[in-house]
Design an enzyme around this catalytic site. Structure first.
Site, mmCIF file in Angstrom:
data_model
loop_
_atom_site.group_PDB
_atom_site.id
_atom_site.type_symbol
_atom_site.label_atom_id
_atom_site.label_comp_id
_atom_site.label_asym_id
_atom_site.label_seq_id
_atom_site.Cartn_x
_atom_site.Cartn_y
_atom_site.Cartn_z
ATOM 1 N N ASN A 18 -32.717 -45.662 -17.016
ATOM 2 C CA ASN A 18 -31.357 -46.088 -17.371
ATOM 3 C C ASN A 18 -30.937 -47.173 -16.378
ATOM 4 O OD1 ASN A 18 -28.649 -46.383 -17.902
ATOM 5 N ND2 ASN A 18 -28.054 -44.326 -17.235
ATOM 6 N N TRP A 19 -30.951 -48.409 -16.848
ATOM 7 C CA TRP A 19 -30.639 -49.533 -15.946
ATOM 8 C C TRP A 19 -29.148 -49.603 -15.604
ATOM 9 C CZ3 TRP A 19 -33.692 -54.348 -18.229
ATOM 10 C CH2 TRP A 19 -35.059 -54.149 -18.022
ATOM 11 N N LYS A 20 -28.326 -48.855 -16.334
ATOM 12 C CA LYS A 20 -26.863 -48.957 -16.169
ATOM 13 C C LYS A 20 -26.457 -50.431 -16.310
ATOM 14 C CE LYS A 20 -26.985 -44.680 -13.653
ATOM 15 N NZ LYS A 20 -26.381 -43.782 -12.704
ATOM 16 N N HIS B 119 -22.923 -39.785 -20.713
ATOM 17 C CA HIS B 119 -23.281 -39.913 -19.295
ATOM 18 C C HIS B 119 -22.035 -39.644 -18.447
ATOM 19 C CE1 HIS B 119 -24.560 -41.632 -15.505
ATOM 20 N NE2 HIS B 119 -25.801 -41.519 -15.949
ATOM 21 N N GLU C 64 -20.848 -41.084 -16.013
ATOM 22 C CA GLU C 64 -20.050 -42.289 -15.714
ATOM 23 C C GLU C 64 -19.119 -42.609 -16.884
ATOM 24 O OE1 GLU C 64 -23.436 -44.648 -14.647
ATOM 25 O OE2 GLU C 64 -23.670 -43.395 -12.860
ATOM 26 N N GLU D 49 -27.770 -33.730 -15.633
ATOM 27 C CA GLU D 49 -27.547 -34.675 -14.535
ATOM 28 C C GLU D 49 -26.375 -34.169 -13.690
ATOM 29 O OE1 GLU D 49 -29.217 -38.855 -15.425
ATOM 30 O OE2 GLU D 49 -27.135 -38.815 -16.049
ATOM 31 N N GLY E 162 -26.956 -41.182 -8.027
ATOM 32 C CA GLY E 162 -26.757 -42.348 -7.164
ATOM 33 C C GLY E 162 -26.430 -41.989 -5.724
ATOM 34 N N SER F 82 -31.000 -39.026 -8.756
ATOM 35 C CA SER F 82 -31.816 -39.373 -7.586
ATOM 36 C C SER F 82 -33.305 -39.021 -7.749
ATOM 37 C CB SER F 82 -31.244 -38.732 -6.314
ATOM 38 O OG SER F 82 -29.923 -39.218 -6.083
ATOM 39 N N GLY G 70 -32.094 -43.438 -12.879
ATOM 40 C CA GLY G 70 -31.140 -44.536 -12.769
ATOM 41 C C GLY G 70 -31.648 -45.619 -11.827
ATOM 42 N N GLY G 71 -31.049 -45.698 -10.632
ATOM 43 C CA GLY G 71 -31.294 -46.790 -9.688
ATOM 44 C C GLY G 71 -32.759 -47.129 -9.472
HETATM 45 P P1 13P Z 1 -29.770 -42.231 -10.162
HETATM 46 O O1 13P Z 1 -31.228 -42.023 -10.509
HETATM 47 O O2 13P Z 1 -29.465 -43.591 -9.654
HETATM 48 O O3 13P Z 1 -29.275 -41.132 -9.275
HETATM 49 O O4 13P Z 1 -28.969 -42.118 -11.529
HETATM 50 C C1 13P Z 1 -29.218 -41.066 -12.391
HETATM 51 C C2 13P Z 1 -28.580 -41.377 -13.673
HETATM 52 O O5 13P Z 1 -27.368 -41.424 -13.769
HETATM 53 C C3 13P Z 1 -29.461 -41.659 -14.819
HETATM 54 O O6 13P Z 1 -28.744 -41.678 -16.009
#
Ligand code: 13P
Length: 252
Positions: A9-11, A100, A102, A171, A177, A216, A237-238
């Site tokens: 997930n590149w966000k 999600h 967010e 999650e 993050g 993470s 994510g990151g």
């Molecule tokens: P991180 O891997 O950056 O913690 O993010 C997880 C995430 O929100 C994937 O959707």
């Protein structure tokens, strides 16, 4: 047997040049073959879906599918800024991340809206990836399971046995993050809990639904997480922004 699925997930990250580099690097890494019982998905921001679909095609990247990070709960009409599930399908998406944390926190998305979006995604022949998870306060006050079960209950109420065609992503909000990954046992316990809750509704749904862990995930913790019996992959994510790290997680 449920396949292992790794979703990047590149966000809200990337640009035309870095996306092209990412796909090129992943294509080179996957050239020599990948474990056949796994699926790999990348979810770029909406404006880059067409570019990434084209690049995946150019590189004949049979192992990598395209996903989106959200879809509208409506099929069409006066919804400025939204993208419908049929548009995402037309661009080549096979998966759509929904609910999600967010989006729940910043866009006040509630479970009923997430379920309505999931119906749109299913009706367009794609797989919803429905995110659930508790905040740090909810976990610290001993309410983690209650909160997650509440989120699942709302999905079951609307989606019923169509849940069998969905993925769930656990999650924990405190792990997203932050670098604070849930231990493999903490994640496994929640995944088990979700599966048992689904089994109360329908044993078949419970045994078929893939439950991914997100928060993470890195190459060095993915092996232990993915080895757990109820963890069917990761929503990354990151770290997925780095193509070599994404590849390392895919091979974990
Ligand atoms: P991180 O891997 O950056 O913690 O993010 C997880 C995430 O929100 C994937 O959707």
């Amino acid at each position: 047997m449920r396949p292992l699925i790794v979703i990047g997930n590149w966000k809200m990250n990337g640009n035309l040049a870095s996306n092209a580099d990412w796909i090129k690097t992943v294509a080179r890494g996957m050239e020599s073959g990948m474990p056949a019982d796994r699926q790999y998905v990348v979810c770029p921001p909406h404006p880059y879906l067409a570019q990434c679909a084209q690049l995946i095609k150019e590189h004949s990247l049979a192992f990598l599918s395209l996903g989106a990070q959200d879809a509208s709960a409506q099929s069409s009409g006066a919804y400025t800024g939204e993208a419908s599930a049929s548009m995402l399908k037309e661009l080549g998406c096979r998966y759509v991340i929904l609910g999600h944390s967010e989006r729940r926190q910043l866009h006040h998305e509630v479970d009923e809206v997430v379920a309505a979006k999931a119906l749109q995604v299913l009706d367009n022949g794609m797989t919803p990836v429905i995110c659930v998870g508790e905040t740090a306060d909810e976990r610290n006050s001993g309410r983690a399971e209650e909160v997650v079960c509440g989120q699942i209950t709302k999905q079951v109420a609307v989606l019923q046995d169509r849940l069998v065609d969905c993925l769930i992503a656990y999650e924990p909000v405190w792990a997203i993050g932050t670098g604070k990954v849930a231990s493999a046992q903490v994640a496994q316990d929640m995944h088990r809990h979700i599966r048992l809750q689904l089994a109360e509704f329908d044993e078949d749904v419970a045994s078929h639904v893939g439950i991914l862990y997100g928060g993470s995930v890195k190459p060095d913790n993915a092996v232990e997480l993915f080895a757990m019996p109820d963890i069917d992959g990761g929503l990354v994510g990151g770290v997925s922004l780095n193509p070599n790290d994404f590849l390392a997680i895919c091979q974990a």
